[in-house]
Write a protein that holds these residues in place. Structure first.
Motif, PDB file in Angstrom:
ATOM      1  N   ALA A 107       0.808  -1.239   0.000  1.00 19.94           N
ATOM      2  CA  ALA A 107       0.000   0.000   0.000  1.00 19.94           C
ATOM      3  C   ALA A 107       0.834   1.277   0.000  1.00 19.94           C
ATOM      4  O   ALA A 107       0.370   2.327   0.428  1.00 19.94           O
ATOM      5  CB  ALA A 107      -0.960   0.008   1.192  1.00 19.94           C
ATOM      6  N   CYS A 327      -8.658   2.001  11.179  1.00 27.23           N
ATOM      7  CA  CYS A 327      -8.032   1.765   9.862  1.00 27.23           C
ATOM      8  C   CYS A 327      -7.472   3.074   9.301  1.00 27.23           C
ATOM      9  O   CYS A 327      -8.090   4.143   9.452  1.00 27.23           O
ATOM     10  CB  CYS A 327      -9.032   1.186   8.867  1.00 27.23           C
ATOM     11  SG  CYS A 327      -9.320  -0.576   9.108  1.00 27.23           S
ATOM     12  N   ARG A 328      -6.344   2.966   8.632  1.00 21.95           N
ATOM     13  CA  ARG A 328      -5.719   4.162   8.043  1.00 21.95           C
ATOM     14  C   ARG A 328      -6.615   4.748   6.959  1.00 21.95           C
ATOM     15  O   ARG A 328      -6.784   5.944   6.854  1.00 21.95           O
ATOM     16  CB  ARG A 328      -4.350   3.784   7.465  1.00 21.95           C
ATOM     17  CG  ARG A 328      -3.529   4.981   7.007  1.00 21.95           C
ATOM     18  CD  ARG A 328      -2.148   4.568   6.573  1.00 21.95           C
ATOM     19  NE  ARG A 328      -2.212   3.584   5.489  1.00 21.95           N
ATOM     20  CZ  ARG A 328      -1.143   2.960   4.992  1.00 21.95           C
ATOM     21  NH1 ARG A 328       0.043   3.200   5.485  1.00 21.95           N
ATOM     22  NH2 ARG A 328      -1.264   2.099   4.007  1.00 21.95           N
ATOM     23  N   GLU A 329      -7.171   3.883   6.117  1.00 22.04           N
ATOM     24  CA  GLU A 329      -8.102   4.306   5.061  1.00 22.04           C
ATOM     25  C   GLU A 329      -9.479   3.725   5.366  1.00 22.04           C
ATOM     26  O   GLU A 329      -9.595   2.529   5.645  1.00 22.04           O
ATOM     27  CB  GLU A 329      -7.634   3.787   3.691  1.00 22.04           C
ATOM     28  CG  GLU A 329      -6.241   4.224   3.279  1.00 22.04           C
ATOM     29  CD  GLU A 329      -6.207   5.670   2.819  1.00 22.04           C
ATOM     30  OE1 GLU A 329      -7.284   6.199   2.500  1.00 22.04           O
ATOM     31  OE2 GLU A 329      -5.116   6.256   2.798  1.00 22.04           O
ATOM     32  N   LYS A 330     -10.532   4.545   5.288  1.00 24.61           N
ATOM     33  CA  LYS A 330     -11.889   4.055   5.550  1.00 24.61           C
ATOM     34  C   LYS A 330     -12.283   2.940   4.569  1.00 24.61           C
ATOM     35  O   LYS A 330     -13.046   2.043   4.900  1.00 24.61           O
ATOM     36  CB  LYS A 330     -12.912   5.194   5.443  1.00 24.61           C
ATOM     37  CG  LYS A 330     -12.652   6.375   6.364  1.00 24.61           C
ATOM     38  CD  LYS A 330     -12.835   6.029   7.825  1.00 24.61           C
ATOM     39  CE  LYS A 330     -12.700   7.261   8.699  1.00 24.61           C
ATOM     40  NZ  LYS A 330     -12.495   6.929  10.116  1.00 24.61           N
ATOM     41  N   GLN A 331     -11.737   3.019   3.347  1.00 24.30           N
ATOM     42  CA  GLN A 331     -12.042   2.014   2.323  1.00 24.30           C
ATOM     43  C   GLN A 331     -11.647   0.610   2.789  1.00 24.30           C
ATOM     44  O   GLN A 331     -12.337  -0.368   2.513  1.00 24.30           O
ATOM     45  CB  GLN A 331     -11.284   2.373   1.037  1.00 24.30           C
ATOM     46  CG  GLN A 331     -11.491   1.430  -0.122  1.00 24.30           C
ATOM     47  CD  GLN A 331     -12.797   1.689  -0.838  1.00 24.30           C
ATOM     48  OE1 GLN A 331     -13.502   2.647  -0.525  1.00 24.30           O
ATOM     49  NE2 GLN A 331     -13.148   0.828  -1.775  1.00 24.30           N
ATOM     50  N   GLU A 332     -10.511   0.516   3.510  1.00 27.01           N
ATOM     51  CA  GLU A 332     -10.040  -0.781   4.007  1.00 27.01           C
ATOM     52  C   GLU A 332     -11.111  -1.460   4.842  1.00 27.01           C
ATOM     53  O   GLU A 332     -11.341  -2.661   4.741  1.00 27.01           O
ATOM     54  CB  GLU A 332      -8.802  -0.590   4.905  1.00 27.01           C
ATOM     55  CG  GLU A 332      -7.501  -0.397   4.190  1.00 27.01           C
ATOM     56  CD  GLU A 332      -6.347  -0.317   5.191  1.00 27.01           C
ATOM     57  OE1 GLU A 332      -5.409  -1.114   5.066  1.00 27.01           O
ATOM     58  OE2 GLU A 332      -6.392   0.538   6.097  1.00 27.01           O
ATOM     59  N   ASN A 372     -14.864  11.662   2.803  1.00 26.03           N
ATOM     60  CA  ASN A 372     -14.560  10.235   2.663  1.00 26.03           C
ATOM     61  C   ASN A 372     -14.714   9.550   4.015  1.00 26.03           C
ATOM     62  O   ASN A 372     -13.764   9.064   4.608  1.00 26.03           O
ATOM     63  CB  ASN A 372     -13.135  10.041   2.121  1.00 26.03           C
ATOM     64  CG  ASN A 372     -13.069  10.354   0.650  1.00 26.03           C
ATOM     65  OD1 ASN A 372     -14.024  10.091  -0.081  1.00 26.03           O
ATOM     66  ND2 ASN A 372     -11.972  10.923   0.206  1.00 26.03           N
ATOM     67  N   LYS A 377     -17.996   5.598   2.184  1.00 24.72           N
ATOM     68  CA  LYS A 377     -17.264   4.464   1.599  1.00 24.72           C
ATOM     69  C   LYS A 377     -18.104   3.191   1.621  1.00 24.72           C
ATOM     70  O   LYS A 377     -18.068   2.395   0.679  1.00 24.72           O
ATOM     71  CB  LYS A 377     -15.942   4.239   2.341  1.00 24.72           C
ATOM     72  CG  LYS A 377     -14.903   5.323   2.111  1.00 24.72           C
ATOM     73  CD  LYS A 377     -14.504   5.401   0.646  1.00 24.72           C
ATOM     74  CE  LYS A 377     -13.415   6.426   0.393  1.00 24.72           C
ATOM     75  NZ  LYS A 377     -13.160   6.614  -1.047  1.00 24.72           N
TER      76      LYS A 377
END
Length: 826
Positions: A107, A327-332, A372, A377
């Motif tokens: 990533a 999580c670092r990214e909400k998408q994860e 975001n 997401k």
């Protein structure tokens, strides 16, 4: 323990963002520029190709690729190719990342220097060898030793220029040895079975008198066996190297026998040495995941904790919300959460809860659902899964037309080509945007029920929160359906299976760039040329159409789609069908027919445009399944099972057969009378070929493939999604610890937030702390399961076996990595 976990399944997937290349060496000619594209390869097998970027030495691709990896692999490779004026492709350089090194780059945007491509380094596959050293007495009474080398087989050799005709060259390497022997060539196979034995003398009989074999005296430990695999080429350039292996004879040990599988390696010293950046570099972002999934009962505590999130008040203290926080990214977090909730039928209450919480925190109605966040997401992911078919039915025809017509649509005066006319381009673009607008706003009745229910929930939450704003009920929905659903599909149709990768013209690029700017009600433009163009669409009829569309897709209640919809053509084409045998004595032969499928019925016709010879209403399709090849000795056959008979159909190829089966299953999956079993073979000569039963009405002997949930074409593995969520919690364990500390600090000291804890959203510290305790406990239990499994695997592993050939770094690397990971205690 090991026996209990025998059902463990391993899934591999990779998500790649191919960014750009820079400093590609110039073309050796006056022009110097190149037309380059990039491929993604699993070892030597190409799985994806970008578009060609013309006339550039620093091409920007900006393309995403995701795939489930169905087999083992050693390298993930990326090749840059140049297409010259004669449409020939030549390789410029490559990036090859070993499987065990993928985690290093996980990533992260990384610039990789391009390495030269040479046949000596393009290897894959493995070879199975057996070595036996034996004492032989010659006719003169002297004793010598012979090495018997048996080349048994190879697996997974690369296919070179569409062919693989391999043979093995075997030689014994030593201070004064270079003898080589060859196997027979095996034609048209990359898994050759050789099973040939070669003998090499390893002592000189004239000077050798001792009866006992002494390894050191004869310098056997200085000898090595070399096995090279070659592709027998018919070309004048000679045979191609496929890979080799060097086996030192000291592996023979005291009993003089050694048998093992080896991974083939590049040629020693092969490939020219180049300076870093001589060939340029490539920017990549690689996310490789490997999920080891246990039996379902292992996940129950964590899964139940997650699924309770839909009903917990406030939702911010739930396990699912906590995952989004750490999580670092909400998408994860969004991807596995949505799939798990869809699988369990709880996606609507979960999305409603997190959306309501976000609306309550929003101060300005103009910014509603614009960030975001976990909510946006999760809804994006739900629309992608539930709405893919809706998207295709709505947009595919017009996008196909745009890409086929090649009409110029550029209206930016700066970008206009000399041969183009601005007024003509503006009219072309206006017509296309008008068509796209019309097909979208007329598609409301086809919007999947689950999406309508979500939009209804969003609309009601927004209207209740901002009662003085009459437009917020529309903007809450439009920001999702237009900006986050239709616009990305228009901009990148290949990512939504609306087009094969890379339409040949730039027409679609201009059309989609401009059309995207019109897909929201309240567009504002910095470019004056766009503002003038937008005026055309500022009429009342367009506003009314959007309003009506948004009302329709955000209405509560389920309607019978068939009673509302006119028939929508979903798929058509030529296939071969077997006569259904309506007349007892009729000849049941095969005939070519034009098939047409709508959401109401499947029909077939003598040819396109003629009346239907037969119509099968959707409610009469009880199952759609493959038909075994043995039935008629014909490939790519499937069957449409009806109440009294089955229609046997042959598609043109395996992809077409799969497409027809998929879409027929999707449109008939709500039929109440769907079968649970079927006959995989035909009824011929008075009996079923599969189960040999003689009654043509006998119930099926094989379970039907799984049905699909209403309106969602999705096959979710709930255990795999829970394992993915466990992996995320495990990865962000330090943040869970920090969040627990934040809950404690809030409870004790209810003053201004401490900076180190301010990133967490914590409404109820005590309840959040209790949930965190349960999450950590469930994660630790699973961590212990994984650790025990790895220990058991390590004990059972035999290096040199077919599963773990000598030279397989990834398994040992995986064991090492995992054994180093610590189990947290809180």
């Amino acid at each position: 323990m090991a026996v209990e976990e025998e059902g463990l399944r391993v899934f591999q997937s990779v998500k790649i963002k191919i960014g750009e290349a820079k400093n590609i060496p110039p073309y050796p000619g006056p022009n110097k520029m190149r037309d380059c594209y990039c491929t993604v390869n699993l070892d030597q097998e190409e799985v994806f190709r970008t578009k060609i970027i013309e006339k550039s030495l620093c091409p920007f691709y900006g393309e995403d690729f995701y795939c489930e990896i169905p087999r083992s692999f050693r390298h993930l490779s990326f090749y840059i190719f140049d297409r010259d004026v004669f449409r020939r492709d030549s390789s410029i350089g490559k990036v090859a990342v070993q499987k065990e090194d993928l985690q290093k780059y996980h990533a992260k945007d990384t610039w990789f220097p391009l390495q030269p491509v040479s046949a000596d380094s393009e290897v894959q596959g493995k070879v199975h060898l057996e070595l036996r050293l034996s004492e032989v007495i010659t006719d003169t009474g002297a004793v010598c030793h012979k090495l018997a080398t048996r080349v048994l087989e190879c697996q997974g050799l690369p296919i070179v220029n569409g062919q693989c005709d391999p043979y093995a060259a075997v030689s014994l390497l030593g201070p004064s040895r270079s003898e080589a022997k060859k196997t027979k060539v095996k034609r048209k196979t990359n898994n050759p079975q050789f099973d040939e034995v070669f003998y090499f003398e390893v002592t000189r009989p004239l000077s050798y008198t001792k009866r006992h074999f002494d390894v050191e005296e004869e310098d056997v430990d200085k000898l090595a066996l070399r096995v090279d695999l070659w592709n027998a080429s018919n070309l004048k350039f000679g045979d191609e190297f496929l890979g080799g292996v060097r086996v030192p004879l000291k592996v023979l040990g005291p009993n003089g026998v050694h048998e093992a599988w080896y991974f083939l390696q590049p040629r020693e010293g092969g490939g020219r040495v180049v300076k870093v950046e001589e060939l340029g570099s490539l920017r990549l972002n690689i996310v490789y995941t490997e999920d080891h999934v246990f039996s379902s009962d292992r996940y129950n505590p964590l899964r139940e904790l997650l699924l309770r999130s839909a009903s917990i008040q406030p939702v911010s203290v739930s396990a699912a919300h906590i995952l989004g926080e750490v999580c670092r990214e909400k998408q994860e977090a969004a991807v596995p959460l949505v799939r798990l909730f869809l699988h369990s039928g709880k996606v609507l209450p979960f999305l409603s809860a997190i959306a309501q919480a976000e609306v309550n925190r929003t101060q300005d109605p103009n910014t509603i659902f614009r960030g975001n966040s976990l909510t946006s997401k999760c809804i994006d992911e739900t629309m992608k899964l539930a709405g893919m078919h809706y998207l295709q039915v709505t947009l595919k025809p017009i996008i196909d037309e745009i890409c086929t017509d090649h009409k110029p649509c550029e209206i930016d005066p700066v970008r206009l080509k000399e041969s183009e006319n601005l007024d003509t381009n503006r009219e072309n673009l206006r017509a296309y945007v008008d068509r796209i607008f019309s097909v979208i706003t007329a598609s409301g009745v086809r919007c999947p029920t689950v999406m309508c229910d979500i939009f209804f929930s969003l609309r009601e939450s927004a209207a209740s929160r901002f009662q003085g704003d009459l437009t917020v009920r529309y903007t809450a929905v439009s920001s999702f359906i237009f900006l986050r659903f239709f616009a990305p599909a228009i901009l990148s149709p290949n990512l939504f299976q609306l087009r094969p990768h890379h339409p040949v013209s730039n027409t679609h690029t201009h059309t989609h760039r401009h059309a995207r700017k019109h897909t929201h009600m309240h567009a504002s433009f910095k470019e004056s040329y766009m503002a003038a163009f937008y005026e055309f669409f500022n009429e009342q009829k367009y506003g009314d159409a959007v309003k009506n569309f948004l009302e329709l897709i955000s209405s509560s209640g389920h309607w019978d789609q068939k009673s509302i919809e006119s028939p929508i053509m979903l798929k058509e084409g030529v296939m071969i069908k077997r006569a259904q045998g309506r007349n007892r004595f009729g000849i049941k032969n095969f005939k070519k027919r034009w098939f047409r499928l709508t959401n109401h019925e499947l029909t077939y016709h003598k040819s396109k445009g003629e009346g239907a010879l037969c119509s099968i209403p959707m409610e009469n399709i009880l199952a759609v399944e493959r038909l075994e090849e043995e039935s008629f000795k014909m490939k790519n056959m499937f069957q449409v099972v009806q109440p009294e008979r089955a229609l046997y159909i042959q598609a043109n190829n395996c992809v077409e057969a799969r497409d027809w089966m998929d879409i027929l299953t999707k449109v008939s999956h709500c039929n109440r009378k769907r079968l649970s079993t079927y006959h995989p073979s035909a009824y011929l000569n008075g009996h079923w070929l599969c189960c040999r039963l003689s009654a043509d009405t006998a119930p099926g002997c094989t379970p039907c493939t799984g049905g699909l949930p209403d309106n969602i074409q999705l096959d979710v593995d709930g255990d795999r999604e829970t394992e993915r969520i466990y992996s995320l919690f495990s990865c962000y364990m330090s943040k869970l610890v920090k969040m627990q500390e934040a809950c404690g600090s809030r409870s004790v000291y209810d003053g201004p937030e401490q900076d180190e804890y301010s990133s967490f959203l914590i409404d109820e510290p005590q309840e959040t702390y209790q949930t965190l305790k349960l999450v950590v406990s469930a994660v630790q239990t699973l961590e212990q399961r994984h650790t025990q499994y790895r220990r058991d695997q390590f004990k059972k592993t035999k290096i040199g076996s077919q599963e773990h050939p000598i030279g397989d770094k990834s398994f040992q690397c995986y064991i090492t990595q995992q054994s180093e990971s610590t189990t947290y205690s809180i």
